[in-house]
Design an enzyme around this catalytic site. Structure first.
Site, PDB file in Angstrom:
ATOM      1  CD  GLU A  45      -2.877   0.914   2.473  1.00 11.18           C
ATOM      2  OE1 GLU A  45      -3.892   1.632   2.521  1.00 11.18           O
ATOM      3  OE2 GLU A  45      -2.611   0.053   3.346  1.00 11.18           O
ATOM      4  CE  LYS A 114      -7.471   0.959   2.929  1.00  8.77           C
ATOM      5  NZ  LYS A 114      -6.303   1.168   3.816  1.00  8.77           N
ATOM      6  CB  CYS A 175      -4.620  -2.346   4.011  1.00 10.11           C
ATOM      7  SG  CYS A 175      -3.804  -2.590   5.611  1.00 10.11           S
ATOM      8  CB  SER A 357      18.804  -0.609  35.951  1.00 14.05           C
ATOM      9  OG  SER A 357      17.823  -1.557  35.568  1.00 14.05           O
TER      10      SER A 357
END
Length: 597
Positions: A45, A114, A175, A357
């Site tokens: 896309e 789309k 999509c 850490s």
């Protein structure tokens, strides 16, 4: 007989607004598809401009540069005798659409906008685009002059249509349309479309690949047909990682699977499939055929082209494959690691700096950095010239070849343990041992002088000296004294990130990595502007539960035995005074899983 079609679906690592690079990768994918016999090529896309352009979609320059790239593709000799399907934004009658542009031999056949936009979670397509709301309707689109000069066309079809070649029929999805309850492939399949295509910009989420694969396979299981899915891959400049997973499905079965995590910028998936298998499959589904007899037809764009050869007498039957899914621990190991590499090579920096850490969160971040080094060395071993070139540029050595992940880690990854009077020797040792096992350049420093200087300024101005609760101070004083330690660590992290390589006689700076998990972010249970504040945070979308499983995975697969003591140690921020040299502060008590800051 003309029934075997060879089709290609691509996963491309496209960069937002990198028009030259995006053009190069698209052309490469077309060349690879043609060399492997494909007559149809599908890309991701919005591949011409990159998916993550954000508000740059609203700029006319973005549309202009997309047209310039499209003109180059239309001219390209590599794009001859193959049906090409590319993605870009198109403005039609002053409305901006997210489109597929399908062309053949220098002529545009169809621009398909789309119809269903993604607008939830990380997606904001309605901010930039308008959905095409005219089902089965086609209009004339007047081509920009720059395209007219190449194609010789003044107008082309624009709208919701399908392509009818001499041997089959193709329909396009994009999509989100696959994920919707009224997916276009349903009606298209009933109307005789045999090949469905889906160009995606689908980002990585833990365990999401299962759903995507199931949706594709179920689309062809109920209705028959061939389904191609192409997807963006990599980090295109935003916080998201797009995870490829190009695939080809037929009649409910996966027949070709692309990689989910890879440092290859171009991946082309090719399959040769028999259209007669689709027709036979559909013929046996009477309910499908009854529905098909009543369907409203799509406009068909006739294409004088065949996806098959006329002499394909002996066509091998397709062989279904079982999709190989990664475990969540593997996804954490590989996805963020590939994202880090993309971010690093595009930032033009020389590596990463991580405050380590000795706790689970920062150790998980360190392991992801180490996994990235593994992926780079593996890609170079497999002959990826672009990864090798990027690695050489990052370490500033044109002859360098990354072969050992630990050695490469020592060049680009700096870890730092920032001790205070409230730290224990145990956490210092755990951080040091992990750094040794992954090979990072490790620094030990003490922040007490800086903390006392900051608190001293406060005391000088106010005449008051705050105290910890252990020494009779209030909760406000106690919290402020904890926070100043955490925030000093952030300031020092950025100072050392900028100048550590300078002290080593090496060029460049380092990106600061954060190590705050998603649980802390959702609850807001963290200190603002401490070591959770960084340039990028590889674990910001991952829960503590998944991170613990990932740590166990690293113990077993990377043989990082130092992680065992980190897993068994009580979580602590070590910001309050020790009592008889022992911890008085733990972060995860009474079911809590957060730092009390």
């Amino acid at each position: 007989m003309g029934r075997a079609v060879t089709v290609a679906a691509c996963a491309l690592n496209q960069w937002a607004l990198d028009f030259d690079g995006n053009l190069r990768r698209i052309l490469t994918s077309i060349e690879v598809a043609r060399s492997r016999g494909a007559r149809y090529r599908l890309g991701p896309e919005l591949e011409i401009c990159g998916y993550g352009c954000a508000d740059h979609y609203l700029e006319s320059d973005t549309l202009l540069h997309c047209c310039q790239v499209l003109a180059e593709l239309l001219r390209a000799p590599a794009a001859r005798n193959i049906l090409c399907d590319v993605g870009m934004p198109v403005m039609h009658r002053n409305v901006r659409y997210n489109c597929r542009v399908i062309f053949l031999n220098g002529k545009i056949l169809l621009i398909r906008p789309k119809t269903i936009l993604a607008n939830a979670g990380n997606y904001r397509e309605l901010r930039w685009f308008t959905p095409w709301s005219k089902p089965r309707h086609v209009e004339e689109y007047f081509l920009p002059r720059i395209i007219q000069e190449v194609t010789g066309q003044e107008t082309v079809p624009f709208g919701d249509a399908v392509l009818a070649t001499k041997d089959t029929c193709l329909g396009t999805e994009m999509c989100e349309e696959l994920w919707a309850p009224n997916s276009p492939h349903i009606e298209m399949g009933l109307d005789g479309v045999e090949i469905f295509t889906n160009s995606s910009g689908s980002h990585h989420v833990l365990r999401k690949a299962h759903t995507r694969v199931d949706l594709v396979n179920s689309a062809t299981a109920k209705n028959g047909g061939i389904y191609l899915l192409a997807n963006q891959k990599g980090c295109d400049g935003d916080r998201l990682y797009y995870d490829g997973c190009a695939m080809i499905s037929m009649n409910g079965d996966t027949v070709a699977q692309g990689s989910q995590f890879s440092l290859d910028d171009v991946e082309v998936l090719v399959a040769t499939l028999d259209l007669e298998d689709v027709r036979s499959y559909r013929a046996e589904i009477s309910s499908r055929n009854l529905a098909a007899s009543k369907v409203c037809p799509y406009p068909r764009i006739k294409v004088n082209f065949e996806l098959s050869d006329s002499d394909d007498v002996a066509v091998p039957a397709y062989i279904p494959i079982q999709w190989r899914h990664h475990s969540p621990e593997e996804e954490i190991c590989l996805g963020p690691a590939c994202w880090l590499w993309d971010f690093l090579r595009r930032s033009k920096q020389a590596g990463f700096f991580l405050p380590l850490s000795g706790g689970i969160d920062s150790s998980a971040t360190a392991c992801i950095g180490y996994s990235m080094c593994h992926q780079v060395c593996l890609a170079v071993k497999n002959g990826n010239a672009e990864v090798l070139a990027d690695a050489r540029r990052i370490v500033n050595d044109e002859a360098y070849v990354p072969e050992d992940p630990r050695e490469f880690c020592g060049r680009i990854f700096t870890t730092c343990y920032m001790a205070s009077e409230n730290s224990t020797q145990e956490t210092c040792n755990r951080a040091k041992l992990l750094a040794e096992q992954i090979g990072s350049y490790h620094i030990n420093l003490n922040i007490d002088a800086a903390v006392k200087a900051i608190v001293g300024i406060f005391s000088l101005v106010t005449g008051q000296s705050p105290r910890f609760s252990a020494y009779g101070g209030s909760s406000r004083e106690n919290l402020a004294l904890q926070n100043v330690q955490a925030r000093i660590r952030m300031v020092l992290a950025y100072l050392f990130a900028q100048l550590t390589l300078w002290t080593r006689g090496m060029p460049g700076g380092l990106l600061v990595l954060g190590s705050s998990n998603v649980d802390e972010g959702l609850r807001g249970y963290l200190t603002k502007y401490d070591c959770s504040s960084a340039d990028i945070n590889p674990i910001g979308g991952i829960s503590k539960t998944d991170l613990k499983s990932f740590i166990q995975y690293c113990i077993e697969n990377f043989q990082l035995t130092s992680l065992r003591s980190i897993m068994s140690a009580p979580p602590t921020a070590e910001l309050e005074p020790l009592v008889d040299g022992q911890l008085s502060q733990t972060d995860e008590v009474n079911g809590s899983d957060f730092k009390m800051l």
